[in-house]
Design a protein around this motif. Sequence first.
Motif, PDB file in Angstrom:
ATOM      1  N   GLY A 282       7.625   5.654  -1.490  1.00  0.00           N
ATOM      2  CA  GLY A 282       6.193   5.864  -1.310  1.00  0.00           C
ATOM      3  C   GLY A 282       5.450   4.768  -0.590  1.00  0.00           C
TER       4      GLY A 282
ATOM      5  N   GLN B 277       1.668   5.471   0.128  1.00  0.00           N
ATOM      6  CA  GLN B 277       1.228   6.624   0.926  1.00  0.00           C
ATOM      7  C   GLN B 277       0.268   7.511   0.150  1.00  0.00           C
ATOM      8  N   ALA B 278       0.403   7.516  -1.188  1.00  0.00           N
ATOM      9  CA  ALA B 278      -0.446   8.363  -2.034  1.00  0.00           C
ATOM     10  C   ALA B 278      -0.634   7.694  -3.382  1.00  0.00           C
TER      11      ALA B 278
ATOM     12  N   ALA C 186       3.706   2.795   2.267  1.00  0.00           N
ATOM     13  CA  ALA C 186       3.143   3.044   3.589  1.00  0.00           C
ATOM     14  C   ALA C 186       3.035   1.747   4.382  1.00  0.00           C
ATOM     15  N   GLN C 187       2.710   0.642   3.683  1.00  0.00           N
ATOM     16  CA  GLN C 187       2.486  -0.627   4.366  1.00  0.00           C
ATOM     17  C   GLN C 187       2.829  -1.779   3.439  1.00  0.00           C
TER      18      GLN C 187
ATOM     19  N   THR D 267       0.869  -1.171   0.000  1.00  0.00           N
ATOM     20  CA  THR D 267       0.000   0.000   0.000  1.00  0.00           C
ATOM     21  C   THR D 267       0.908   1.224   0.000  1.00  0.00           C
TER      22      THR D 267
END
Length: 152
Positions: free
Chosen positions: A131, A74-75, A133-134, A72
């Motif tokens: 970038g 961040q954007a 996030a996960q 996943t």
Amino acid sequence: MTLDTIDRKILASLQKSGRMSNSDLSNRVNLSPSACHRRVQRLEADGYIRGYVALLDPRKIGVPTTVFVEITLQAQADEVLEAFEKAVARIPDVLECHLMAGTADYILKIVAENTEDYARIHRQHLTRLPGVAQMQSSFALRTVFKTTALPI
């Protein structure tokens, strides 16, 4: 160009055995060798056949462990996606990268020697992807079914 029955038989046969001789292929699809060769050339020129490869045994090559990694970001901005895709394409252990609709933005298919080797790949490559996030990793216990042949 639309595919007729003979084109489909040619494609199905080559997907199963890409090293088949033109003579064997022409016999299989009931065409003369010259007509069969012309059809294969046309299928290649029109992009239906992108190339020919050897399918290797991952165990014999030393990378029997398959890991699927959900990522996943961040954007979702174009520049974030583009930066991620360029970076992930440079990781030699990544066999596939798919942009997804659903809970993850991307799914990667990675091969490794074992869990320790995957830890190295994770540490040296995956944690440095821009970038992110996960990340969620899932190890395949056993391959039940696998094919490279598309339904024709």
